[in-house]
Motif scaffolding. Structure first.
Motif, short mmCIF file in Angstrom:
data_model
loop_
_atom_site.label_atom_id
_atom_site.label_comp_id
_atom_site.label_asym_id
_atom_site.label_seq_id
_atom_site.Cartn_x
_atom_site.Cartn_y
_atom_site.Cartn_z
N HIS A 32 0.83 -1.21 0.00
CA HIS A 32 0.00 0.00 0.00
C HIS A 32 0.86 1.26 0.00
O HIS A 32 0.65 2.16 -0.80
CB HIS A 32 -0.94 0.00 1.21
N LEU A 33 1.83 1.31 0.89
CA LEU A 33 2.69 2.48 0.99
C LEU A 33 3.45 2.74 -0.32
O LEU A 33 3.58 3.89 -0.75
CB LEU A 33 3.68 2.32 2.15
N TRP A 36 0.86 4.05 -3.09
CA TRP A 36 0.17 5.33 -2.88
C TRP A 36 0.99 6.32 -2.07
O TRP A 36 0.45 7.14 -1.33
CB TRP A 36 -1.18 5.09 -2.20
N ALA A 37 2.29 6.30 -2.23
CA ALA A 37 3.14 7.26 -1.52
C ALA A 37 2.85 8.67 -2.01
O ALA A 37 2.60 8.86 -3.20
CB ALA A 37 4.61 6.91 -1.74
N PRO A 38 2.86 9.64 -1.16
CA PRO A 38 3.00 9.52 0.29
C PRO A 38 1.68 9.06 0.93
O PRO A 38 0.62 9.42 0.47
CB PRO A 38 3.36 10.94 0.74
N SER A 39 1.78 8.27 1.94
CA SER A 39 0.62 7.74 2.63
C SER A 39 0.92 7.64 4.12
O SER A 39 2.06 7.39 4.50
CB SER A 39 0.27 6.36 2.08
N THR A 40 -0.09 7.79 4.93
CA THR A 40 0.06 7.66 6.38
C THR A 40 -0.39 6.28 6.87
O THR A 40 -0.52 6.05 8.06
CB THR A 40 -0.74 8.75 7.11
N TYR A 41 -0.62 5.36 5.93
CA TYR A 41 -1.06 4.01 6.25
C TYR A 41 -0.03 3.32 7.14
O TYR A 41 1.18 3.43 6.92
CB TYR A 41 -1.22 3.23 4.95
N SER A 45 -3.31 0.90 11.03
CA SER A 45 -4.39 1.20 10.09
C SER A 45 -4.88 -0.09 9.45
O SER A 45 -6.09 -0.32 9.30
CB SER A 45 -3.93 2.13 8.97
#
Length: 165
Positions: A32-33, A36-41, A45
């Motif tokens: 996921h990271l 979809w960077a940048p991501s706070t996942y 989460s």
């Protein structure tokens, strides 16, 4: 279905399908990271996602590259009562884009969803003019537009409409 026809998932040599159940939480979060960077996942989460009704780790699909990188992923949300499956989110690591991984993942996922009882598949798409690749991907595997969200905006005004100075 014959290997190589329009509905058979085909991965490049050395790539393979995995599930989040098989690969584990760290791999699912990393996929996921990377997509979809940048991501706070975070792992926390993801724990919340795993507790969501409809989440199944066997329907959270990953594509593993020959070097062990989880290069593409999607979560399929199965609604058994309505016999539907939604793909959300769908993404690929930037270093592995344009190899057909997302397409293969969607096709593989549709086979799994059908086997699980789904008769209809959906995907939410940023199909606006700024995202033609996403729209093209979904059309290439048989999705068609059936609804369109219209973004709305409210602008701030100095005075309420209809009131003079």
């Amino acid at each position: 279905m014959a290997q190589g026809d329009d509905t058979s998932p085909v991965l490049p040599d050395g790539f393979r399908f995995r599930t989040a159940d098989e690969a584990g939480p760290e791999a699912a979060v990393r996929a996921h990271l990377d997509a979809w960077a940048p991501s706070t996942y975070t792992t926390e989460s993801y724990q919340g996602v795993r507790q969501t009704a409809g989440y199944r780790g066997d329907l959270h699909l990953l594509v593993e590259a020959p070097d062990g990188t989880m290069a593409s992923s999607t979560i399929m949300w199965l609604d058994e009562a309505n016999r539907t499956a939604e793909f959300e989110p769908v993404g690929t690591h930037p270093d592995y884009r344009r190899l057909g991984l997302a397409r293969a993942t969607l096709l593989h996922g549709m086979h799994l969803a059908r086997a699980a009882g789904a008769t209809q598949m959906t995907v939410a798409c940023l199909g606006a003019p700024g995202h033609p690749q996403a729209r093209g991907l979904y059309y290439s595997v048989g999705f068609r537009e059936f609804a369109r969200d219209a973004p709305l905006i409210k602008t701030r005004t100095e005075r309420p409409v209809g009131q003079g100075k």
